[in-house]
Design a protein around this motif. Structure first.
Motif, PDB file in Angstrom:
ATOM      1  N   PRO A 260      19.768 -63.897 -20.442  1.00 43.85           N
ATOM      2  CA  PRO A 260      20.821 -63.202 -19.692  1.00 43.85           C
ATOM      3  C   PRO A 260      22.025 -64.104 -19.480  1.00 43.85           C
ATOM      4  O   PRO A 260      21.899 -65.295 -19.183  1.00 43.85           O
ATOM      5  CB  PRO A 260      20.133 -62.857 -18.372  1.00 43.85           C
ATOM      6  CG  PRO A 260      18.678 -62.755 -18.730  1.00 43.85           C
ATOM      7  CD  PRO A 260      18.459 -63.814 -19.766  1.00 43.85           C
ATOM      8  N   GLY A 261      23.210 -63.533 -19.667  1.00 42.21           N
ATOM      9  CA  GLY A 261      24.444 -64.269 -19.530  1.00 42.21           C
ATOM     10  C   GLY A 261      25.051 -64.705 -20.853  1.00 42.21           C
ATOM     11  O   GLY A 261      26.245 -65.015 -20.907  1.00 42.21           O
ATOM     12  N   ASN A 262      24.234 -64.738 -21.916  1.00 45.82           N
ATOM     13  CA  ASN A 262      24.781 -65.061 -23.243  1.00 45.82           C
ATOM     14  C   ASN A 262      25.776 -63.994 -23.680  1.00 45.82           C
ATOM     15  O   ASN A 262      25.681 -62.826 -23.285  1.00 45.82           O
ATOM     16  CB  ASN A 262      23.676 -65.129 -24.289  1.00 45.82           C
ATOM     17  CG  ASN A 262      22.792 -66.347 -24.209  1.00 45.82           C
ATOM     18  OD1 ASN A 262      21.639 -66.298 -24.617  1.00 45.82           O
ATOM     19  ND2 ASN A 262      23.292 -67.454 -23.704  1.00 45.82           N
ATOM     20  N   VAL A 263      26.725 -64.390 -24.512  1.00 43.38           N
ATOM     21  CA  VAL A 263      27.646 -63.459 -25.161  1.00 43.38           C
ATOM     22  C   VAL A 263      27.564 -63.695 -26.660  1.00 43.38           C
ATOM     23  O   VAL A 263      27.771 -64.827 -27.137  1.00 43.38           O
ATOM     24  CB  VAL A 263      29.096 -63.657 -24.669  1.00 43.38           C
ATOM     25  CG1 VAL A 263      30.052 -62.757 -25.451  1.00 43.38           C
ATOM     26  CG2 VAL A 263      29.191 -63.363 -23.173  1.00 43.38           C
ATOM     27  N   MET A 264      27.248 -62.642 -27.406  1.00 40.71           N
ATOM     28  CA  MET A 264      27.207 -62.706 -28.858  1.00 40.71           C
ATOM     29  C   MET A 264      28.494 -62.135 -29.436  1.00 40.71           C
ATOM     30  O   MET A 264      28.971 -61.098 -28.979  1.00 40.71           O
ATOM     31  CB  MET A 264      26.022 -61.891 -29.402  1.00 40.71           C
ATOM     32  CG  MET A 264      24.664 -62.454 -29.107  1.00 40.71           C
ATOM     33  SD  MET A 264      23.328 -61.366 -29.698  1.00 40.71           S
ATOM     34  CE  MET A 264      23.381 -60.079 -28.435  1.00 40.71           C
TER      35      MET A 264
END
Length: 283
Positions: A260-264
């Motif tokens: 959670p919190g990652n941006v792809m």
């Protein structure tokens, strides 16, 4: 043509990206960007329209999945030689087929939700092939005639579900939100060679995948012809054709999993870009 769908989930309007970069409403021309529109007649109807005269849509509105009411979401596994090598798998003698639930499909910039009990969520940038007319037992030489266009797919995977829970891969591929497609479907006439497209994926600004469709083991024409030997393909079906190296499970010395919190961010040459924020599952 670059065809897309704009609006809230379940209320998307068919649209086209005009040459000036504006998004034009196709609602007066076609009902939607789906199976009934993706044949030669439907695409010709759009091509004949005076795009500049169509109503302009807000470019800031949500972009939905580029194809509506997908009938089959078919996947090709281990279809890049360099990806097979990073996973330690042998080069397949024939295309590996599996299915992804159509309920996984979301818009290209919608949030990705890590499923309940997930341990190893992963990413995969892939070239999606959108079928434009019914295909049964087609020859490879004719296979591209059955393609309406191409799109970017993020074939998200839960590797623990996929490889450690028994059975087939489908359970690791089909969580809700695990199938972003778009931002648009680019019609076949605008893609000179689907085997010469650069593709990439970043997580939090770090590039993990940086490959090309030229390293596919089985090219698009072969894949379409091959799948048609085992099932009919219908307009609006999508075949996602495998991923180049750089997936999370292949990172050394330790795999990297989504959290959670990652941006792809991901894209394919000429087919646009996607961006998804990763969220935790909640009841």
């Amino acid at each position: 043509m670059k065809l897309l769908r704009i609006g809230a989930k379940g209320a998307e309007k068919p649209a086209i990206l005009a040459e000036d970069g504006s998004i034009r409403d196709l609602s007066g021309i076609v009902d939607d960007i789906g199976g009934a529109t993706l044949g030669a007649d439907g695409l010709a109807k759009i091509a004949a329209a005076d795009i500049s005269s169509l109503p302009q849509l807000d470019a800031g509105d949500r972009i939905g999945p580029c194809v509506a009411n997908v009938g089959k979401f078919i996947c090709i596994g281990l279809n890049y030689a360099d990806h097979a090598a990073e996973t330690g798998a042998p080069i397949p003698a024939e295309p590996i087929l599996f299915m992804k639930a159509t309920s996984a499909i979301i818009g290209p910039n919608d949030d990705v939700i890590i499923p309940k009990n997930s341990i190893k969520p992963d990413w995969e940038v892939e070239l999606g092939v959108v079928i434009g007319k019914e295909a049964r037992y087609v020859d490879e030489a004719d296979a591209l005639d059955y393609v309406a266009g191409y799109c970017v797919v993020n074939d998200l995977s839960e590797r623990h579900f996929q490889t450690e829970r028994g059975g087939q891969w489908v359970k690791g591929k089909s969580a809700d939100t695990f199938g972003p497609i778009g931002p648009w479907m680019v019609t076949r006439d605008e893609v000179a060679d689907p085997q010469q497209l650069g593709m990439w994926l970043e997580v939090d600004g770090k590039r993990f995948q940086d490959g090309s469709t030229k390293t596919m083991i089985f090219g698009v024409a072969h894949v379409v012809a091959y799948v048609s030997q085992f099932m009919s393909l219908q307009p609006g079906d999508i075949i996602t054709t495998g991923t180049p190296p750089g997936v999370g499970m292949g990172v050394k010395p330790e795999p990297v999993w989504l959290k959670p919190g990652n941006v792809m961010r991901l894209g394919i040459e000429g087919l646009g870009e996607q961006q998804q924020s990763v969220k935790a599952w909640s009841a």
